[in-house]
Structures are given as structure tokens and as C-alpha cells.
Design an enzyme around this catalytic site. Structure first.
Site, PDB file in Angstrom:
ATOM      1  N   TYR A  66       2.176 -13.064   5.938  1.00  0.00           N
ATOM      2  CA  TYR A  66       1.965 -13.371   4.517  1.00  0.00           C
ATOM      3  C   TYR A  66       1.463 -14.795   4.317  1.00  0.00           C
ATOM      4  CZ  TYR A  66       3.222  -8.908   2.665  1.00  0.00           C
ATOM      5  OH  TYR A  66       3.186  -7.575   2.350  1.00  0.00           O
ATOM      6  N   ARG A  69      -2.188 -14.701   4.942  1.00  0.00           N
ATOM      7  CA  ARG A  69      -2.907 -14.078   3.820  1.00  0.00           C
ATOM      8  C   ARG A  69      -2.846 -14.959   2.570  1.00  0.00           C
ATOM      9  NH1 ARG A  69      -0.597  -8.706   2.690  1.00  0.00           N
ATOM     10  NH2 ARG A  69      -2.330  -8.574   1.249  1.00  0.00           N
ATOM     11  N   VAL A 102      -2.974  -8.234  -4.745  1.00  0.00           N
ATOM     12  CA  VAL A 102      -1.934  -9.254  -4.891  1.00  0.00           C
ATOM     13  C   VAL A 102      -2.544 -10.658  -4.800  1.00  0.00           C
ATOM     14  CG1 VAL A 102      -0.097  -7.754  -3.999  1.00  0.00           C
ATOM     15  CG2 VAL A 102      -1.403  -9.167  -2.407  1.00  0.00           C
ATOM     16  N   HIS A 118       1.176  -4.242  -7.615  1.00  0.00           N
ATOM     17  CA  HIS A 118       1.768  -4.466  -6.288  1.00  0.00           C
ATOM     18  C   HIS A 118       2.289  -5.887  -6.091  1.00  0.00           C
ATOM     19  CE1 HIS A 118      -0.527  -0.760  -4.475  1.00  0.00           C
ATOM     20  NE2 HIS A 118       0.396  -0.440  -5.344  1.00  0.00           N
ATOM     21  N   CYS A 145      15.408 -19.622  -1.888  1.00  0.00           N
ATOM     22  CA  CYS A 145      15.471 -19.631  -3.354  1.00  0.00           C
ATOM     23  C   CYS A 145      15.820 -21.027  -3.870  1.00  0.00           C
ATOM     24  CB  CYS A 145      16.527 -18.626  -3.804  1.00  0.00           C
ATOM     25  SG  CYS A 145      16.776 -18.613  -5.582  1.00  0.00           S
ATOM     26  N   GLY A 185     -13.382  -0.030  -6.188  1.00  0.00           N
ATOM     27  CA  GLY A 185     -12.994  -0.618  -4.906  1.00  0.00           C
ATOM     28  C   GLY A 185     -11.618  -0.234  -4.403  1.00  0.00           C
ATOM     29  N   THR A 186     -11.252   1.034  -4.619  1.00  0.00           N
ATOM     30  CA  THR A 186      -9.984   1.481  -4.046  1.00  0.00           C
ATOM     31  C   THR A 186     -10.208   2.781  -3.290  1.00  0.00           C
ATOM     32  OG1 THR A 186      -7.712   2.207  -4.488  1.00  0.00           O
ATOM     33  CG2 THR A 186      -9.289   2.454  -6.302  1.00  0.00           C
ATOM     34  N   SER A 187      -9.524   2.907  -2.133  1.00  0.00           N
ATOM     35  CA  SER A 187      -9.712   4.107  -1.323  1.00  0.00           C
ATOM     36  C   SER A 187      -9.027   5.308  -1.979  1.00  0.00           C
ATOM     37  CB  SER A 187      -9.184   3.879   0.095  1.00  0.00           C
ATOM     38  OG  SER A 187      -7.864   3.407   0.047  1.00  0.00           O
ATOM     39  N   ASN A 211     -17.754   2.496  -5.826  1.00  0.00           N
ATOM     40  CA  ASN A 211     -17.290   2.307  -4.444  1.00  0.00           C
ATOM     41  C   ASN A 211     -18.482   2.567  -3.515  1.00  0.00           C
ATOM     42  OD1 ASN A 211     -15.902   2.610  -1.855  1.00  0.00           O
ATOM     43  ND2 ASN A 211     -14.032   2.860  -3.062  1.00  0.00           N
TER      44      ASN A 211
HETATM   45  N1  APR Z   1     -17.088  -3.275  -3.645  1.00  0.00           N
HETATM   46  C1  APR Z   1     -16.340  -2.221  -4.017  1.00  0.00           C
HETATM   47  N2  APR Z   1     -15.593  -1.498  -3.169  1.00  0.00           N
HETATM   48  C2  APR Z   1     -15.597  -1.849  -1.885  1.00  0.00           C
HETATM   49  C3  APR Z   1     -16.346  -2.959  -1.405  1.00  0.00           C
HETATM   50  C4  APR Z   1     -17.119  -3.674  -2.349  1.00  0.00           C
HETATM   51  N3  APR Z   1     -17.869  -4.730  -2.002  1.00  0.00           N
HETATM   52  N4  APR Z   1     -16.123  -3.055  -0.070  1.00  0.00           N
HETATM   53  C5  APR Z   1     -15.277  -2.072   0.258  1.00  0.00           C
HETATM   54  N5  APR Z   1     -14.954  -1.337  -0.817  1.00  0.00           N
HETATM   55  C6  APR Z   1     -14.059  -0.176  -0.926  1.00  0.00           C
HETATM   56  C7  APR Z   1     -13.883   0.615   0.347  1.00  0.00           C
HETATM   57  O1  APR Z   1     -14.908   1.599   0.462  1.00  0.00           O
HETATM   58  C8  APR Z   1     -12.508   1.255   0.120  1.00  0.00           C
HETATM   59  O2  APR Z   1     -12.624   2.495  -0.558  1.00  0.00           O
HETATM   60  O3  APR Z   1     -12.782  -0.676  -1.220  1.00  0.00           O
HETATM   61  C9  APR Z   1     -11.796   0.255  -0.780  1.00  0.00           C
HETATM   62  C10 APR Z   1     -10.687  -0.515  -0.122  1.00  0.00           C
HETATM   63  O4  APR Z   1      -9.669   0.375   0.216  1.00  0.00           O
HETATM   64  P1  APR Z   1      -8.255  -0.110   0.739  1.00  0.00           P
HETATM   65  O5  APR Z   1      -8.445  -1.157   1.784  1.00  0.00           O
HETATM   66  O6  APR Z   1      -7.525   1.127   1.083  1.00  0.00           O
HETATM   67  O7  APR Z   1      -7.615  -0.846  -0.494  1.00  0.00           O
HETATM   68  P2  APR Z   1      -6.812  -0.262  -1.718  1.00  0.00           P
HETATM   69  O8  APR Z   1      -7.367   1.053  -2.135  1.00  0.00           O
HETATM   70  O9  APR Z   1      -6.752  -1.350  -2.700  1.00  0.00           O
HETATM   71  O10 APR Z   1      -5.398  -0.031  -1.087  1.00  0.00           O
HETATM   72  C11 APR Z   1      -4.372   0.350  -1.937  1.00  0.00           C
HETATM   73  O11 APR Z   1      -2.752   0.264  -0.216  1.00  0.00           O
HETATM   74  O12 APR Z   1      -2.481  -0.977   1.672  1.00  0.00           O
HETATM   75  C12 APR Z   1      -1.958  -0.683   0.433  1.00  0.00           C
HETATM   76  O13 APR Z   1      -0.652  -1.897  -1.114  1.00  0.00           O
HETATM   77  C13 APR Z   1      -1.880  -1.917  -0.418  1.00  0.00           C
HETATM   78  O14 APR Z   1      -2.751  -2.350  -2.614  1.00  0.00           O
HETATM   79  C14 APR Z   1      -3.016  -1.716  -1.376  1.00  0.00           C
HETATM   80  C15 APR Z   1      -3.071  -0.214  -1.499  1.00  0.00           C
END
Ligand code: APR
Length: 238
Positions: A66, A69, A102, A118, A145, A185-187, A211
Site C-alpha cells: 500500500y 501504491r 481509491v 472502495h 491511530c 474503464g472497469t472490467s 472501454n
Molecule cells: N481507458 C478506459 N479503460 C481502460 C483503459 C483506458 N485508457 N485502459 C484499460 N482500461 C480498461 C480495461 O480494459 C479493463 O476493462 O479498464 C479496465 C480495468 O479493469 P480492472 O483492472 O479489473 O479494474 P476495475 O474494474 O476497476 O476493478 C474493480 O476490482 O481489484 C478490484 O477493488 C479492486 O476496484 C477494483 C475492482
């Protein structure tokens, strides 16, 4: 459904809900969770470090990760996508930005109507009295703390932990009532955030996904735009 329809719906909407994931910060130089980790941490899987079990086994290892990061996020700057969303908020009467990130970059770009589902990597939380406090650069590991002196943990939600209830309810409410939902931008594999886009669409909202890669949400969205966050928001006229 065409990009033109997405632009029209987004610009006409007075109720907009946005969900962001690690992808929006990729262009600020913060690796996503699914990207390989680099350097020292390449041998570890993030899912094996961001968990209560990992912390119980080796709190120092988890804190070292952490701290690494923390530095990465502290040294990063918001990119144009974070800024475009802050501008969208300013012109939209009912708006909520829900982020799984985060890194604090949305707040630094000026977003205010926002839920950090998160947690916040810049903060620690006392393991005893639950006091949250900001971490300063070069903080001691583990931090303690300032109120009761007990060891503190990162103020983030780990795998297997529940999300903060009030924040989750606020997010769900926004996605249930919005006219346009924008998922960037989320998987789309980590629940319950992954369901927010579906909730909106099931309630009649226009669902836009941004995405570079296809996700489980892509086939369900009204418009799924294969682009990075900055370029994709540009294509949407933002
Ligand atoms: N612009 C938009 N999207 C993008 C880019 C970009 N430049 N580069 C990559 N991506 C996409 C990828 O294709 C992928 O689908 O961002 C996504 C990232 O996915 P993850 O790494 O899985 O992130 P996230 O979806 O935020 O993960 C969710 O999982 O690991 C836990 O708690 C953690 O908050 C996190 C949660």
C-alpha cells in the site's frame, strides 16, 4: 445504437450516473488491477494482497504494497478524463459519480457529487476505534491511530469485505433513477459495482460503456465505445 444517439441522450439528460474503474486512471500512469504488476511486486497477485487473510498473515507485506501504491497515486495527476467528468457534473442538475478507484484523482480533478465505493488509499483506519486519518508521505509502517495508538489498516475495501452501506445505497439510487448511465474503464467483474450499469438499463436508462476491451456489459449496453477514457469522452462530445 449509434454514437450519435449516445451523444444526443447524454447532452439532453438532466440525471446522469457515472461508474468508473481503474481504466480511467490508466492514462495517469496508474496500472489497472488486471495489468501485470511491475518491479518488486511482479511476483504477487493483487487479489492476494488486498484481503483480510493477507493482512492477518503478513500486515507488513500488505502495508509495504500500500505504501508503494500510495506513492504512485500521490505522484500521479488527474488526466483529461477525470477533468471532463468534473465538467459534466457542473452542468448536470442530478449527477453522481461512483468510483471503484481509491486513488483520489476524481476529487483532485474537482468532482464533488461522488461516492468512493472502495475507500481511499491516502487514508488509514484504526483497527480499534475506526478513526480515519490521512497518511503523510513517508508514513511509518504500520501506521498507528493518532487517537488511541492502535495499529491502523488501509482505509480501503478488500476482497471479501462488504462495501460501506450508505455509499452503496447512494450509488444504487443514482443508477436506478438516472436517464443516462456511463460506465468507464472497469472490467465489470467485481460485484456489486458491476451490476450498477445493468440496474440503470433495466430501469429504462440509456447505458453507455467506454472501454478499449469488450466486457460482460458490452453486449448489454446501448452504446459500447471501444476507446480509452480520454478519447472516448471526446467522442461523446465531452
Ligand atoms: N481507458 C478506459 N479503460 C481502460 C483503459 C483506458 N485508457 N485502459 C484499460 N482500461 C480498461 C480495461 O480494459 C479493463 O476493462 O479498464 C479496465 C480495468 O479493469 P480492472 O483492472 O479489473 O479494474 P476495475 O474494474 O476497476 O476493478 C474493480 O476490482 O481489484 C478490484 O477493488 C479492486 O476496484 C477494483 C475492482
Amino acid at each position: 445504437m449509434s454514437l450519435e444517439a449516445a451523444i444526443e441522450r447524454l447532452h439532453a439528460a438532466s440525471r446522469v450516473a457515472v461508474l468508473t474503474g481503474a481504466g480511467i486512471s490508466a492514462e495517469s500512469g496508474i496500472p489497472t488491477f488486471r495489468d501485470a504488476q511491475t518491479g518488486l511486486w511482479a511476483q504477487y497477485n493483487p487479489e492476494d494482497l488486498a484481503s483480510p487473510a493477507a493482512y492477518a498473515t503478513d500486515a507488513k507485506l500488505v502495508w509495504d504494497w500500500y505504501a508503494w501504491r500510495y506513492e504512485l497515486c500521490a505522484n500521479a495527476s488527474p488526466n483529461a478524463a477525470h477533468e471532463k467528468l468534473a465538467a459534466l457534473e457542473r452542468r448536470t442538475p442530478e449527477f453522481l459519480l461512483v468510483t471503484q478507484n481509491v486513488d483520489g484523482l476524481h476529487a483532485r480533478a474537482g468532482s464533488e457529487r461522488m461516492v468512493e465505493l472502495h475507500g481511499d488509499i491516502m487514508q488509514a483506519r484504526c483497527e480499534s476505534c475506526q478513526t480515519r486519518f490521512m497518511l503523510e508521505a513517508g508514513f511509518e509502517i504500520p501506521p498507528h491511530c493518532p487517537i488511541c495508538g492502535t495499529r491502523a489498516r488501509p482505509n480501503v475495501v478488500w476482497f471479501g469485505e462488504a462495501l460501506p452501506r450508505r455509499e452503496l445505497e447512494r450509488a444504487q439510487q443514482a443508477f436506478q433513477t438516472c436517464e443516462v448511465a456511463l460506465v468507464i474503464g472497469t472490467s465489470g467483474v467485481v460485484e456489486p459495482a458491476a451490476s450498477l450499469g445493468r440496474i440503470a438499463k433495466n430501469r429504462g436508462a440509456f447505458l453507455i460503456e467506454l472501454n478499449p476491451l469488450e466486457t460482460p456489459l458490452s453486449g448489454f449496453a446501448d452504446a459500447s465505445i471501444r476507446a480509452g477514457a480520454v478519447a472516448g469522452l471526446g467522442l461523446l462530445g465531452l
